[in-house]
Design a protein around this motif. Structure first.
Motif, PDB file in Angstrom:
ATOM      1  N   ASN A 274      -0.836  12.871   9.876  1.00 17.44           N
ATOM      2  CA  ASN A 274      -0.378  11.502   9.645  1.00 17.44           C
ATOM      3  C   ASN A 274       0.853  11.450   8.753  1.00 17.44           C
ATOM      4  OD1 ASN A 274      -2.697  10.662  11.039  1.00 17.44           O
ATOM      5  ND2 ASN A 274      -2.923   8.872   9.686  1.00 17.44           N
TER       6      ASN A 274
ATOM      7  N   GLN B 198      -2.720  13.790   0.888  1.00 18.63           N
ATOM      8  CA  GLN B 198      -2.060  12.492   0.995  1.00 18.63           C
ATOM      9  C   GLN B 198      -2.984  11.413   0.425  1.00 18.63           C
ATOM     10  OE1 GLN B 198      -1.036  10.581   4.953  1.00 18.63           O
ATOM     11  NE2 GLN B 198       0.847  11.667   4.499  1.00 18.63           N
ATOM     12  N   TRP B 199      -2.385  10.526  -0.374  1.00 22.05           N
ATOM     13  CA  TRP B 199      -3.143   9.496  -1.080  1.00 22.05           C
ATOM     14  C   TRP B 199      -2.443   8.167  -0.966  1.00 22.05           C
ATOM     15  CZ3 TRP B 199      -7.753  10.861  -3.626  1.00 22.05           C
ATOM     16  CH2 TRP B 199      -7.984  12.237  -3.749  1.00 22.05           C
ATOM     17  N   GLU B 200      -3.119   7.128  -1.424  1.00 23.88           N
ATOM     18  CA  GLU B 200      -2.545   5.783  -1.411  1.00 23.88           C
ATOM     19  C   GLU B 200      -2.993   5.035  -2.657  1.00 23.88           C
ATOM     20  OE1 GLU B 200      -3.001   3.359   2.195  1.00 23.88           O
ATOM     21  OE2 GLU B 200      -3.800   1.720   0.966  1.00 23.88           O
TER      22      GLU B 200
ATOM     23  N   GLU C 102       1.635   4.872   0.208  1.00 22.78           N
ATOM     24  CA  GLU C 102       1.124   6.202   0.555  1.00 22.78           C
ATOM     25  C   GLU C 102       2.098   7.264   0.062  1.00 22.78           C
ATOM     26  OE1 GLU C 102      -1.535   5.017   4.453  1.00 22.78           O
ATOM     27  OE2 GLU C 102       0.462   5.829   4.814  1.00 22.78           O
TER      28      GLU C 102
ATOM     29  N   GLU D 152      -6.062   9.645   1.691  1.00 28.57           N
ATOM     30  CA  GLU D 152      -5.572   9.344   3.030  1.00 28.57           C
ATOM     31  C   GLU D 152      -6.032  10.373   4.074  1.00 28.57           C
ATOM     32  OE1 GLU D 152      -4.607   7.191   4.903  1.00 28.57           O
ATOM     33  OE2 GLU D 152      -4.374   5.552   3.468  1.00 28.57           O
TER      34      GLU D 152
ATOM     35  N   TYR E  10      -9.906  11.381   4.868  1.00 26.24           N
ATOM     36  CA  TYR E  10      -9.743   9.962   4.524  1.00 26.24           C
ATOM     37  C   TYR E  10     -10.927   9.487   3.681  1.00 26.24           C
ATOM     38  CZ  TYR E  10      -9.794   4.874   5.200  1.00 26.24           C
ATOM     39  OH  TYR E  10      -9.866   3.523   5.008  1.00 26.24           O
TER      40      TYR E  10
ATOM     41  N   ALA F 220       3.404   8.827   6.198  1.00 30.32           N
ATOM     42  CA  ALA F 220       3.133   7.999   5.023  1.00 30.32           C
ATOM     43  C   ALA F 220       3.949   6.711   5.106  1.00 30.32           C
ATOM     44  CB  ALA F 220       3.484   8.757   3.741  1.00 30.32           C
TER      45      ALA F 220
ATOM     46  N   ASN G  38      -7.027   5.146  -2.602  1.00 28.22           N
ATOM     47  CA  ASN G  38      -7.923   5.922  -1.720  1.00 28.22           C
ATOM     48  C   ASN G  38      -7.240   7.194  -1.226  1.00 28.22           C
ATOM     49  OD1 ASN G  38      -6.799   3.443   0.189  1.00 28.22           O
ATOM     50  ND2 ASN G  38      -6.855   5.365   1.326  1.00 28.22           N
TER      51      ASN G  38
ATOM     52  N   GLU H 298       0.867  -1.181   0.000  1.00 26.89           N
ATOM     53  CA  GLU H 298       0.000   0.000   0.000  1.00 26.89           C
ATOM     54  C   GLU H 298       0.904   1.231   0.000  1.00 26.89           C
ATOM     55  OE1 GLU H 298      -2.849  -0.372   3.322  1.00 26.89           O
ATOM     56  OE2 GLU H 298      -2.200  -2.441   3.434  1.00 26.89           O
TER      57      GLU H 298
ATOM     58  N   THR I 209       2.491  11.919  -0.645  1.00 29.59           N
ATOM     59  CA  THR I 209       1.944  13.254  -0.413  1.00 29.59           C
ATOM     60  C   THR I 209       2.230  14.129  -1.617  1.00 29.59           C
ATOM     61  OG1 THR I 209       2.501  12.950   1.922  1.00 29.59           O
ATOM     62  CG2 THR I 209       1.916  15.185   1.214  1.00 29.59           C
TER      63      THR I 209
END
Ligand code: ADP
Ligand code: MN
Ligand code: MN
Ligand code: MN
Length: 370
Positions: A248, A201-203, A136, A196, A162, A250, A194, A134, A138
């Motif tokens: 958060n 921030q994403w994943e 993550e 984050e 999120y 990553a 998705n 996964e 930014t």
């Protein structure tokens, strides 16, 4: 201005040139990991016709003194093609080729962790190890500040972002959607994406992949991410803690299973593997980021859905543990587990190599002894 100058060049003109026919010739872009162990480099050459198999791609070389991989006096490094993808930027029949780097003496370069990982995967291939990672990341503007954040302040606190929707919650979705399509076109085993917890921030997730393919596909997925971001004029950062404070970090959660873990009653095999991991916590922390644990020290604080870097813990559905057994796996009594410790900027070859050695090979060694 927080997007790059290049991203503002006329894209309609660009489309005209890119749609010109190219005859039988094929553009082949070689991609490799540089001396930082994090950066990717690439260069392109013309082949007379479309390569159908990896064997149709010749070895190549580059100047290692310009990538922190060699001294100027002995600087030629070899590029060994290992994995071929379709090129989603210049389209068929053009290719992207992930390469391993060898030194002048044909020994693996310092940051070529694939070489060793591949040997480990060969040793354990009857157990059919599967991985899912996964990734993550930014999004940053050209000013190095998270993309879309107010220039002299911060967005509202974490909570609504999120998996969020809406202009005030999802920052930069264009990039995420374009990257997803580019991965599918290229042939990468991307399985989801998705938004984050921190805004911008994403994943994305890649997997399940068997053995070495995990590293190959994640590295190429990262290349596509940086390349898509370049088109949009922003930067994808894999820093594990880009913003200090109540934001958060990553990671690159790594999901793992063997055939035995996936079969009925596999939970006992999962528990055995977790026991082995618990005895090797520090060793794993050392390879879970490119700086021997220093990057993860900023991220693994015990807060923000992380476990403390100091101790090992495991639990069903526990996002504050080093290892999480997904709730469904606890119910089915078989499946896989998640190692939540790897940093966003980890080398996937180093991570899956370490997990495989500890969980599979260590067991075999001990059994031979007894
Ligand atoms: P999370 O709930 O931790 O956010 P995700 O849905 O983001 O989980 O990611 C799950 C990952 O687990 C995916 O990369 C997927 O490919 C991987 N995965 C699923 N099944 C297995 C399995 N049996 N073995 C290894 N990895 C798996
Ligand atoms: Mn996830
Ligand atoms: Mn996540
Ligand atoms: Mn996860």
């Amino acid at each position: 201005m927080s997007v790059s100058e290049s991203s503002l060049l006329c894209k309609t003109l660009r489309r005209h040139y890119l749609s010109l026919p190219q005859g039988q010739k094929c553009q082949v872009t070689y991609v490799w990991i540089d001396g930082s162990g994090e950066g990717l480099r690439n260069k392109t050459r013309t082949l007379e016709q479309e390569p159908k198999r990896l064997e149709d791609i010749p070895e190549w070389n580059f100047d290692g003194s310009s990538t922190s991989q060699a001294e100027g006096s002995n600087s030629d490094m070899f590029l060994i093609p290992i994995c071929m993808f379709r090129d989603p930027f210049t389209l068929d029949p053009n290719k992207l080729i992930l390469c391993e780097v060898l030194k002048y003496n044909r020994k693996p370069a310092e940051t070529n962790h694939r070489y060793r990982c591949n040997q480990v995967m060969e040793e354990v291939k009857e157990q059919h190890p599967w991985f899912g990672m996964e990734q993550e990341y930014t999004l940053l503007g050209m000013d190095g500040y998270p993309y879309g954040w107010p220039k002299n302040g911060f967005p509202g606190p974490q909570g609504p972002y999120y998996c969020g929707v809406g202009a005030d919650r999802a920052y930069g979705r264009d990039i995420v959607e374009c990257h997803y399509k580019a991965c599918l076109y290229a042939g990468i085993r991307i399985c989801g994406t998705n938004a984050e917890v921190m805004p911008s921030q994403w994943e994305f997730q890649v997997g399940p992949c068997e053995g070495i393919e995990m590293g190959d596909h994640l590295w190429m997925a990262r290349f596509l991410l940086h390349r898509v971001c370049e088109d949009f004029g922003v930067v994808a950062s894999l820093d594990p803690k880009p913003m200090k404070g109540n934001w958060n970090g990553a990671g690159c959660h790594t999901n793992f299973s063997t055939e035995a873990m996936r079969a009925e009653g596999g939970l006992s095999h999962i528990e055995k593997a977790i026991d082995k991991l618990s005895a090797k916590h520090q060793e794993h922390i050392r390879v879970y980021d490119p700086h021997g644990g220093l990057d993860n020290k900023r991220r693994l604080t015990g807060q923000h859905e992380t476990s403390s870097i100091e101790g090992f813990s495991a639990g069903v559905a526990n996002r504050g543990a080093s290892i999480r057994i997904p709730r469904q796996v606890g119910q089915d009594k078989c499946g896989y587990f998640e190692d939540r410790r790897p940093s966003a900027n980890c080398d996937p070859y180093a991570v899956i190599g370490a997990i495989t050695r500890t969980c599979i090979l260590l067991e075999a060694e001990n059994e031979e002894e007894s």
